[in-house]
Design a protein around this motif. Structure first.
Motif, PDB file in Angstrom:
ATOM      1  N   ALA A 115       0.559  -1.251  -0.245  1.00  0.00           N
ATOM      2  CA  ALA A 115      -0.135   0.116   0.157  1.00  0.00           C
ATOM      3  C   ALA A 115       0.599   1.332   0.259  1.00  0.00           C
ATOM      4  O   ALA A 115       1.971   1.437   0.566  1.00  0.00           O
ATOM      5  CB  ALA A 115      -0.521   0.094   1.181  1.00  0.00           C
ATOM      6  N   ARG A 116       0.306   2.327  -1.001  1.00  0.00           N
ATOM      7  CA  ARG A 116       1.130   3.164  -0.301  1.00  0.00           C
ATOM      8  C   ARG A 116       0.989   3.519   0.446  1.00  0.00           C
ATOM      9  O   ARG A 116       2.114   4.692   0.553  1.00  0.00           O
ATOM     10  CB  ARG A 116       0.758   4.630  -1.845  1.00  0.00           C
ATOM     11  N   ASP A 117       0.685   3.916   1.481  1.00  0.00           N
ATOM     12  CA  ASP A 117       0.460   4.856   3.007  1.00  0.00           C
ATOM     13  C   ASP A 117       0.694   3.416   4.227  1.00  0.00           C
ATOM     14  O   ASP A 117       1.125   3.655   4.334  1.00  0.00           O
ATOM     15  CB  ASP A 117      -0.904   5.511   3.161  1.00  0.00           C
ATOM     16  N   GLY A 118       0.980   2.237   3.607  1.00  0.00           N
ATOM     17  CA  GLY A 118       1.962   1.625   4.437  1.00  0.00           C
ATOM     18  C   GLY A 118       1.188   0.948   4.537  1.00  0.00           C
ATOM     19  O   GLY A 118       1.763   0.194   6.148  1.00  0.00           O
ATOM     20  N   ALA A 119      -0.719   1.000   4.809  1.00  0.00           N
ATOM     21  CA  ALA A 119      -1.473   0.668   5.816  1.00  0.00           C
ATOM     22  C   ALA A 119      -1.185  -1.070   5.669  1.00  0.00           C
ATOM     23  O   ALA A 119      -0.501  -1.518   4.261  1.00  0.00           O
ATOM     24  CB  ALA A 119      -2.919   0.442   5.175  1.00  0.00           C
ATOM     25  N   VAL A 120      -2.148  -1.870   6.329  1.00  0.00           N
ATOM     26  CA  VAL A 120      -1.730  -3.400   6.327  1.00  0.00           C
ATOM     27  C   VAL A 120      -3.399  -3.654   5.140  1.00  0.00           C
ATOM     28  O   VAL A 120      -3.687  -2.819   4.987  1.00  0.00           O
ATOM     29  CB  VAL A 120      -1.900  -4.074   7.360  1.00  0.00           C
ATOM     30  N   ASN A 149      -5.185  -4.688 -10.876  1.00  0.00           N
ATOM     31  CA  ASN A 149      -5.622  -2.864 -11.552  1.00  0.00           C
ATOM     32  C   ASN A 149      -4.206  -2.686 -12.574  1.00  0.00           C
ATOM     33  O   ASN A 149      -3.385  -2.850 -12.394  1.00  0.00           O
ATOM     34  CB  ASN A 149      -5.722  -2.437 -10.385  1.00  0.00           C
ATOM     35  N   ASP A 150      -4.226  -1.315 -12.971  1.00  0.00           N
ATOM     36  CA  ASP A 150      -3.492  -0.888 -13.099  1.00  0.00           C
ATOM     37  C   ASP A 150      -2.167  -0.741 -13.033  1.00  0.00           C
ATOM     38  O   ASP A 150      -0.653  -0.644 -13.223  1.00  0.00           O
ATOM     39  CB  ASP A 150      -3.578   0.563 -13.895  1.00  0.00           C
ATOM     40  N   ASP A 151      -1.976  -0.915 -11.291  1.00  0.00           N
ATOM     41  CA  ASP A 151      -0.849  -0.944 -10.763  1.00  0.00           C
ATOM     42  C   ASP A 151      -0.009  -2.134 -10.989  1.00  0.00           C
ATOM     43  O   ASP A 151       1.155  -1.630 -11.069  1.00  0.00           O
ATOM     44  CB  ASP A 151      -1.361  -0.478  -9.298  1.00  0.00           C
ATOM     45  N   VAL A 152      -0.571  -3.042 -10.956  1.00  0.00           N
ATOM     46  CA  VAL A 152      -0.138  -4.444 -10.471  1.00  0.00           C
ATOM     47  C   VAL A 152       0.099  -4.989 -12.487  1.00  0.00           C
ATOM     48  O   VAL A 152       0.821  -5.817 -12.850  1.00  0.00           O
ATOM     49  CB  VAL A 152      -1.146  -5.543 -10.389  1.00  0.00           C
ATOM     50  N   ARG A 153      -0.623  -4.516 -13.589  1.00  0.00           N
ATOM     51  CA  ARG A 153      -0.675  -5.078 -14.819  1.00  0.00           C
ATOM     52  C   ARG A 153       1.008  -5.323 -15.157  1.00  0.00           C
ATOM     53  O   ARG A 153       0.726  -6.007 -15.786  1.00  0.00           O
ATOM     54  CB  ARG A 153      -1.208  -3.932 -15.629  1.00  0.00           C
ATOM     55  N   ALA A 188      -7.399   1.776  -9.148  1.00  0.00           N
ATOM     56  CA  ALA A 188      -5.643   1.806  -8.662  1.00  0.00           C
ATOM     57  C   ALA A 188      -5.477   2.969  -8.405  1.00  0.00           C
ATOM     58  O   ALA A 188      -6.398   3.509  -7.976  1.00  0.00           O
ATOM     59  CB  ALA A 188      -5.884   1.912 -10.705  1.00  0.00           C
ATOM     60  N   GLY A 189      -3.398   3.189  -8.052  1.00  0.00           N
ATOM     61  CA  GLY A 189      -3.051   4.038  -7.352  1.00  0.00           C
ATOM     62  C   GLY A 189      -3.022   4.156  -6.153  1.00  0.00           C
ATOM     63  O   GLY A 189      -2.816   5.070  -5.503  1.00  0.00           O
ATOM     64  N   ARG A 190      -3.390   2.908  -5.401  1.00  0.00           N
ATOM     65  CA  ARG A 190      -3.449   2.488  -3.849  1.00  0.00           C
ATOM     66  C   ARG A 190      -1.772   1.658  -3.682  1.00  0.00           C
ATOM     67  O   ARG A 190      -1.464   1.970  -2.364  1.00  0.00           O
ATOM     68  CB  ARG A 190      -4.693   2.198  -3.209  1.00  0.00           C
ATOM     69  N   LEU A 191      -1.374   1.126  -4.657  1.00  0.00           N
ATOM     70  CA  LEU A 191      -0.692   0.693  -4.352  1.00  0.00           C
ATOM     71  C   LEU A 191       0.727   1.473  -4.804  1.00  0.00           C
ATOM     72  O   LEU A 191       0.600   1.661  -5.878  1.00  0.00           O
ATOM     73  CB  LEU A 191      -1.004  -0.869  -5.287  1.00  0.00           C
ATOM     74  N   LYS A 192       1.809   0.916  -4.389  1.00  0.00           N
ATOM     75  CA  LYS A 192       2.587   1.077  -4.710  1.00  0.00           C
ATOM     76  C   LYS A 192       3.838  -0.548  -5.019  1.00  0.00           C
ATOM     77  O   LYS A 192       3.576  -1.245  -4.515  1.00  0.00           O
ATOM     78  CB  LYS A 192       4.037   1.733  -3.908  1.00  0.00           C
ATOM     79  N   VAL A 193       4.575  -0.547  -6.542  1.00  0.00           N
ATOM     80  CA  VAL A 193       5.113  -0.899  -6.760  1.00  0.00           C
ATOM     81  C   VAL A 193       6.965  -1.002  -6.714  1.00  0.00           C
ATOM     82  O   VAL A 193       7.040   0.218  -7.462  1.00  0.00           O
ATOM     83  CB  VAL A 193       5.412  -1.823  -8.824  1.00  0.00           C
ATOM     84  N   GLU A 194       7.820  -1.705  -6.624  1.00  0.00           N
ATOM     85  CA  GLU A 194       9.154  -1.641  -6.405  1.00  0.00           C
ATOM     86  C   GLU A 194       9.926  -2.695  -6.777  1.00  0.00           C
ATOM     87  O   GLU A 194       9.090  -3.952  -6.138  1.00  0.00           O
ATOM     88  CB  GLU A 194       9.535  -0.874  -5.266  1.00  0.00           C
ATOM     89  N   ARG A 195      11.446  -2.355  -7.555  1.00  0.00           N
ATOM     90  CA  ARG A 195      12.288  -3.656  -7.419  1.00  0.00           C
ATOM     91  C   ARG A 195      12.585  -4.175  -5.569  1.00  0.00           C
ATOM     92  O   ARG A 195      11.953  -3.491  -5.170  1.00  0.00           O
ATOM     93  CB  ARG A 195      13.364  -3.273  -7.822  1.00  0.00           C
TER      94      ARG A 195
END
Length: 204
Positions: A115-120, A149-153, A188-195
């Motif tokens: 989650a972008r806001d760090g929530a569980v 969704n678009d965050d993960v696609r 979409a827009g609530r998740l953060k994807v990082e290496r």
């Protein structure tokens, strides 16, 4: 899809965030939870420990043949129609995030999603009880998946159904119609994807 989970938040913090009593179960912080290992889950009766992966003993597929493989993820599109899932209960799996991989075998890139806001995050799940020889019983869960969704696609063609905290009771105790309405692609827009190059995959 998810394939590996992360839960580093304390169970006290997880429970407090949704107004539930702190669970009386043992759980250590883990950055690499694999299928077949124990996970924390929430059911209508409260928190419990369960094996991630359902062995659908006694269930048959559409051709009438026994379902033999262990199910770690169940497709939302067939959850309420597939005989392999009949008789299962509903649960939710808390996690700080999960991992996906892209690329060719031997040269894959790992991605951490949270989650972008760090929530569980709360993954919709189904639950079951496996009973073995001698009366041994093991609680089991499998995550429910949907289209991404678009965050993960860009990193995977499936993702877990993510429940809002306000929808947990509806999923756990609502009617089949109410529960089915919650099996939607998350906004979409609530998740953060990082290496995720900093993960020791040999560690729990």
């Amino acid at each position: 899809m998810p394939g590996r989970l992360i839960l580093t938040s304390t169970l006290a913090a997880v429970a407090d965030a949704i107004g539930r009593p702190e669970p009386r179960i043992d759980a250590t912080a883990r950055r690499n939870i694999e299928p077949g290992q124990e996970v924390v889950a929430l059911g209508a009766e409260g928190f419990f420990s369960a094996r991630w992966g359902i062995i659908p003993v006694g269930r048959k597929n559409a051709r009438g043949r026994p379902v033999m493989e262990t199910i770690i993820n169940a497709r939302s599109e067939t959850l309420f129609t597939k005989s392999a899932f009949s008789g299962t209960g509903r649960a939710a799996i808390p996690a700080d995030g999960w991992y996906e991989w892209t690329g060719e075998r031997g040269r894959k890139t790992a991605w951490r999603i949270g989650a972008r806001d760090g929530a569980v995050l709360w993954f919709a799940a189904i639950s079951d009880l496996w009973v073995g020889p001698g009366g041994l019983s093991v609680r089991q869960v499998a995550a429910v998946t949907c289209a991404p969704n678009d965050d993960v696609r860009d990193v995977h063609h499936r993702m877990g159904v993510l429940l809002a905290a306000a929808d947990l009771d509806g999923w756990l105790t609502g009617s089949e119609e109410e529960a089915a309405a919650l099996l939607a692609v998350p906004p979409a827009g609530r998740l953060k994807v990082e290496r995720a190059g900093d993960v020791d995959w040999s560690a729990p």
